[in-house]
Write a protein that holds these residues in place. Structure first.
Motif, short mmCIF file in Angstrom:
data_model
loop_
_atom_site.label_atom_id
_atom_site.label_comp_id
_atom_site.label_asym_id
_atom_site.label_seq_id
_atom_site.Cartn_x
_atom_site.Cartn_y
_atom_site.Cartn_z
N TRP A 115 5.88 1.05 -32.31
CA TRP A 115 5.32 0.85 -30.89
C TRP A 115 5.44 0.38 -29.62
O TRP A 115 5.38 0.70 -28.79
N LYS A 116 5.80 -0.88 -30.09
CA LYS A 116 6.58 -2.05 -29.41
C LYS A 116 7.95 -0.79 -28.30
O LYS A 116 7.29 -0.63 -27.34
N THR A 117 8.64 0.21 -29.11
CA THR A 117 9.77 0.65 -28.35
C THR A 117 9.08 1.84 -27.89
O THR A 117 9.86 2.15 -26.81
N MET A 118 7.96 2.12 -28.56
CA MET A 118 7.09 3.25 -27.26
C MET A 118 6.56 2.73 -25.77
O MET A 118 6.79 3.20 -24.64
N VAL A 123 8.60 2.52 -19.78
CA VAL A 123 8.53 1.49 -19.29
C VAL A 123 9.85 1.65 -18.00
O VAL A 123 10.08 1.97 -17.08
N GLY A 124 10.99 2.21 -18.98
CA GLY A 124 12.24 2.42 -18.45
C GLY A 124 12.31 3.95 -18.08
O GLY A 124 12.44 4.25 -17.12
N LEU A 125 11.03 4.52 -19.00
CA LEU A 125 10.36 6.44 -18.47
C LEU A 125 10.10 6.95 -17.53
O LEU A 125 10.17 7.59 -16.14
N TYR A 126 9.43 6.13 -16.76
CA TYR A 126 8.48 6.04 -15.93
C TYR A 126 8.95 6.36 -14.83
O TYR A 126 8.69 7.30 -13.45
N PRO A 127 9.89 5.11 -13.83
CA PRO A 127 10.64 5.08 -12.53
C PRO A 127 11.65 6.48 -12.83
O PRO A 127 11.63 7.39 -11.34
N ILE A 128 12.35 6.11 -13.73
CA ILE A 128 12.58 7.45 -13.50
C ILE A 128 11.97 9.13 -13.53
O ILE A 128 12.97 9.99 -12.37
N ILE A 129 11.46 9.12 -14.05
CA ILE A 129 10.75 10.53 -14.02
C ILE A 129 10.19 10.39 -12.93
O ILE A 129 10.39 12.05 -12.45
N VAL A 151 19.29 20.11 -15.45
CA VAL A 151 20.24 19.40 -14.39
C VAL A 151 19.55 17.73 -14.90
O VAL A 151 19.88 16.40 -14.73
N ASN A 152 17.99 17.07 -14.83
CA ASN A 152 17.29 16.05 -14.52
C ASN A 152 17.51 15.85 -15.95
O ASN A 152 18.08 14.29 -15.72
N ILE A 153 17.64 16.49 -16.83
CA ILE A 153 17.41 15.85 -18.47
C ILE A 153 19.15 15.05 -18.47
O ILE A 153 19.33 14.07 -18.64
N SER A 154 20.03 15.90 -18.16
CA SER A 154 21.49 15.39 -18.22
C SER A 154 21.80 14.60 -17.23
O SER A 154 22.64 13.24 -17.87
N ILE A 155 21.37 13.74 -16.30
CA ILE A 155 20.98 12.40 -15.47
C ILE A 155 20.79 11.74 -16.02
O ILE A 155 21.01 10.59 -16.57
N MET A 156 19.33 12.35 -16.76
CA MET A 156 18.22 11.22 -17.26
C MET A 156 18.90 9.78 -18.49
O MET A 156 18.81 8.71 -18.09
N MET A 157 19.22 10.94 -19.37
CA MET A 157 19.44 10.16 -20.37
C MET A 157 20.59 8.90 -19.76
O MET A 157 20.72 8.48 -20.89
N PRO A 158 21.57 9.49 -19.74
CA PRO A 158 23.01 9.08 -20.03
C PRO A 158 22.30 7.43 -19.04
O PRO A 158 22.61 6.58 -19.03
N LEU A 159 21.47 7.67 -17.55
CA LEU A 159 20.95 6.25 -16.58
C LEU A 159 19.60 5.63 -18.01
O LEU A 159 20.56 4.36 -18.09
N MET A 160 18.99 6.50 -18.88
CA MET A 160 17.96 5.50 -19.98
C MET A 160 19.67 4.91 -20.35
O MET A 160 19.05 3.56 -20.64
N MET A 165 17.69 0.65 -20.39
CA MET A 165 17.02 0.69 -21.65
C MET A 165 17.56 -1.12 -21.53
O MET A 165 17.12 -1.59 -22.17
N PRO A 166 19.24 -0.51 -21.61
CA PRO A 166 19.48 -2.38 -21.98
C PRO A 166 18.58 -3.30 -21.14
O PRO A 166 18.91 -4.24 -21.28
#
Length: 198
Positions: A115-118, A123-129, A151-160, A165-166
């Motif tokens: 639940w904490k990782t969720m 928090v990390g995903l919201y600004p990217i999305i 295209v969005n996901i292909s850029i989003m996941m490496p950024l995350m 996330m770090p």
């Protein structure tokens, strides 16, 4: 760190009188692992007392390469040698989204509760999305929705994985790892760290 998905952390307590033999063994393990595909590096954390816990961290670039090493006869031979010198080991592996929450300064720590990782992932995903699709809209405006999403996901996941996330994990570290953080800092002052990467 992109290598976290291929990390194996091994903690062992050495039987009295076997410390020198075990130290030679773990250096041999690291040297042998360095000849395998995907090897990134390794670290040895020595205990503050001879009866303490030794930790070996092996890093591979992917879980598949890590598993290739673990399944090899060479690795099994080193495990058998270490087993003769130590008590039964504690082993942890990091795969998938757990790698988002792995911190180098906490190398042998269980992942936080789901639940904490969720919450932290949100928090990390919201600004990217919120921001990324708008920034990419000039390039994806004429594309089918499935391709624009790809295209969005292909850029989003490496950024995350490697940027967002770090930083977010470090920001929330006291909440994700309550108590453990201070203990790890105390241990880092006690432990002599040896980098045995090739």
């Amino acid at each position: 760190m992109p290598t976290q998905a291929g990390v194996i952390a091994i903690a062992r307590r050495v039987r009295p009188g076997c410390e020198a033999d075990f130290e030679a063994a773990i250096r041999g393990v690291s040297l042998a692992a360095s000849t395998f595909p995907g090897y990134v590096g390794s670290e040895v954390f020595y205990p503050p007392t001879r009866r303490g816990e030794w930790q070996l961290i092996l890093r591979f670039d992917t879980p598949a390469h890590r598993q290739e090493w673990e399944n090899s006869p060479i690795c099994q031979g080193w495990i058998a040698r270490a087993d003769a010198l130590t008590e039964p080991p504690q082993v942890s592996r990091v795969n998938g989204l757990e790698a988002w929450f792995a911190l180098p300064e906490l190398p042998y720590t269980a992942p936080p509760p789901q639940w904490k990782t969720m919450v932290v992932s949100a928090v990390g995903l919201y600004p990217i999305i919120l921001v990324l699709p708008t920034l990419l809209r000039p390039a994806t405006n004429g594309l089918p929705i499935w391709l624009a999403t790809l295209v969005n996901i292909s850029i989003m996941m490496p950024l995350m994985t490697w940027m967002i996330m770090p930083q977010v994990t470090r920001l929330f570290k006291p909440w994700l790892y309550p108590g453990t953080t201070n203990q790890a800092l105390r241990n880092n002052k006690k432990y002599e760290k040896s980098d045995v990467a090739p």
